[in-house]
Motif scaffolding. Structure first.
Motif, PDB file in Angstrom:
ATOM      1  N   ALA A   1     -11.519  22.032  23.518  1.00 38.90           N
ATOM      2  CA  ALA A   1     -12.873  21.732  23.977  1.00 38.90           C
ATOM      3  C   ALA A   1     -13.207  20.258  23.759  1.00 38.90           C
ATOM      4  O   ALA A   1     -13.825  19.621  24.620  1.00 38.90           O
ATOM      5  N   LEU A   2     -12.806  19.710  22.629  1.00 40.75           N
ATOM      6  CA  LEU A   2     -13.076  18.288  22.363  1.00 40.75           C
ATOM      7  C   LEU A   2     -12.362  17.371  23.331  1.00 40.75           C
ATOM      8  O   LEU A   2     -12.847  16.279  23.634  1.00 40.75           O
ATOM      9  N   ALA A   3     -11.214  17.813  23.840  1.00 39.91           N
ATOM     10  CA  ALA A   3     -10.422  16.985  24.757  1.00 39.91           C
ATOM     11  C   ALA A   3     -10.996  16.964  26.169  1.00 39.91           C
ATOM     12  O   ALA A   3     -10.686  16.048  26.947  1.00 39.91           O
TER      13      ALA A   3
ATOM     14  N   TRP B   1     -19.162  29.260  26.300  1.00 43.34           N
ATOM     15  CA  TRP B   1     -19.327  30.372  25.367  1.00 43.34           C
ATOM     16  C   TRP B   1     -18.013  31.141  25.279  1.00 43.34           C
ATOM     17  O   TRP B   1     -17.485  31.595  26.289  1.00 43.34           O
ATOM     18  N   ARG B   2     -17.470  31.248  24.064  1.00 36.04           N
ATOM     19  CA  ARG B   2     -16.237  32.014  23.861  1.00 36.04           C
ATOM     20  C   ARG B   2     -16.348  32.786  22.554  1.00 36.04           C
ATOM     21  O   ARG B   2     -16.984  32.326  21.614  1.00 36.04           O
TER      22      ARG B   2
ATOM     23  N   ILE C   1     -19.621  27.856  20.891  1.00 36.93           N
ATOM     24  CA  ILE C   1     -20.602  27.440  21.884  1.00 36.93           C
ATOM     25  C   ILE C   1     -20.416  25.956  22.118  1.00 36.93           C
ATOM     26  O   ILE C   1     -20.427  25.156  21.183  1.00 36.93           O
ATOM     27  N   ASP C   2     -20.234  25.583  23.383  1.00 36.55           N
ATOM     28  CA  ASP C   2     -20.078  24.184  23.742  1.00 36.55           C
ATOM     29  C   ASP C   2     -21.235  23.790  24.652  1.00 36.55           C
ATOM     30  O   ASP C   2     -21.248  24.115  25.824  1.00 36.55           O
ATOM     31  N   GLU C   3     -22.200  23.120  24.082  1.00 36.51           N
ATOM     32  CA  GLU C   3     -23.387  22.712  24.838  1.00 36.51           C
ATOM     33  C   GLU C   3     -23.303  21.244  25.268  1.00 36.51           C
ATOM     34  O   GLU C   3     -24.317  20.593  25.454  1.00 36.51           O
TER      35      GLU C   3
ATOM     36  N   ARG D   1     -24.051  20.141  21.185  1.00 36.11           N
ATOM     37  CA  ARG D   1     -22.872  20.028  20.327  1.00 36.11           C
ATOM     38  C   ARG D   1     -21.841  21.095  20.662  1.00 36.11           C
ATOM     39  O   ARG D   1     -22.110  22.050  21.374  1.00 36.11           O
ATOM     40  N   LEU D   2     -20.694  20.929  20.053  1.00 33.98           N
ATOM     41  CA  LEU D   2     -19.667  21.956  20.033  1.00 33.98           C
ATOM     42  C   LEU D   2     -19.817  22.652  18.686  1.00 33.98           C
ATOM     43  O   LEU D   2     -19.755  21.998  17.641  1.00 33.98           O
ATOM     44  N   ALA D   3     -20.052  23.953  18.713  1.00 32.68           N
ATOM     45  CA  ALA D   3     -20.326  24.690  17.473  1.00 32.68           C
ATOM     46  C   ALA D   3     -19.478  25.946  17.395  1.00 32.68           C
ATOM     47  O   ALA D   3     -19.264  26.635  18.397  1.00 32.68           O
TER      48      ALA D   3
END
Length: 155
Positions: free
Chosen positions: A149-151, A130-131, A121-123, A21-23
């Protein structure tokens, strides 16, 4: 690592909340009267600003005061900020929370000295997995980073 969410459910932090997920993760404690209410306000603003995309982002607030932050206290705190589905607040055993905070780059799991921090965190196969962000930055900054990130195409 096991954690308890605001509903009292045992969850595995990585597997159940972050994996794939993107968290966005911040660190709070419910008895805080200084920066934590601002961190809660920021996450509530981000959740609203994401609108229809909010269900594609996991917002996670980790309590750094597990001795006092029971699931009931976390539920009360989340209601005070209008948290919607997709914003999980978690607590757990002190040793586990300390280890989790350190693994996410938090300076300390000490309520008296924690810094306002948001870890993104974008897994989902992102080239920028990681930012770190200032947790007190305008919500628009975090929302823009999440939208960016979603784009990106997921690998």
């Amino acid at each position: 690592m096991p954690v308890l969410d605001q509903s009292g459910r045992t969850r595995h932090f990585h597997r159940d909340l972050v994996q794939g997920r993107l968290a966005a993760i911040n660190f709070i404690f419910t008895r805080c009267t200084t920066i934590c209410p601002l961190l809660g306000t920021r996450f509530a603003q981000v959740q609203r600003q994401l609108g229809g995309d909010a269900d594609r982002v996991a917002l996670i607030s980790v309590s750094i005061d597990p001795a006092n932050d029971t699931p009931q206290e976390l539920a009360r705190w989340s209601r005070a900020f209008g948290a919607a589905a997709g914003w999980d607040l978690v607590t757990g055993a002190r040793a586990d929370i300390d280890r989790l905070a350190r693994s996410l780059g938090a300076s300390a799991a000490d309520p008296a000295s924690h810094a306002p921090l948001v870890v993104l965190i974008d897994e989902r196969g992102s080239p920028r997995p990681w930012r770190r962000f200032d947790g007190l930055a305008d919500a628009e900054v975090l929302t823009a980073a999440l939208r960016e990130a979603l784009a990106r195409p997921v690998e």
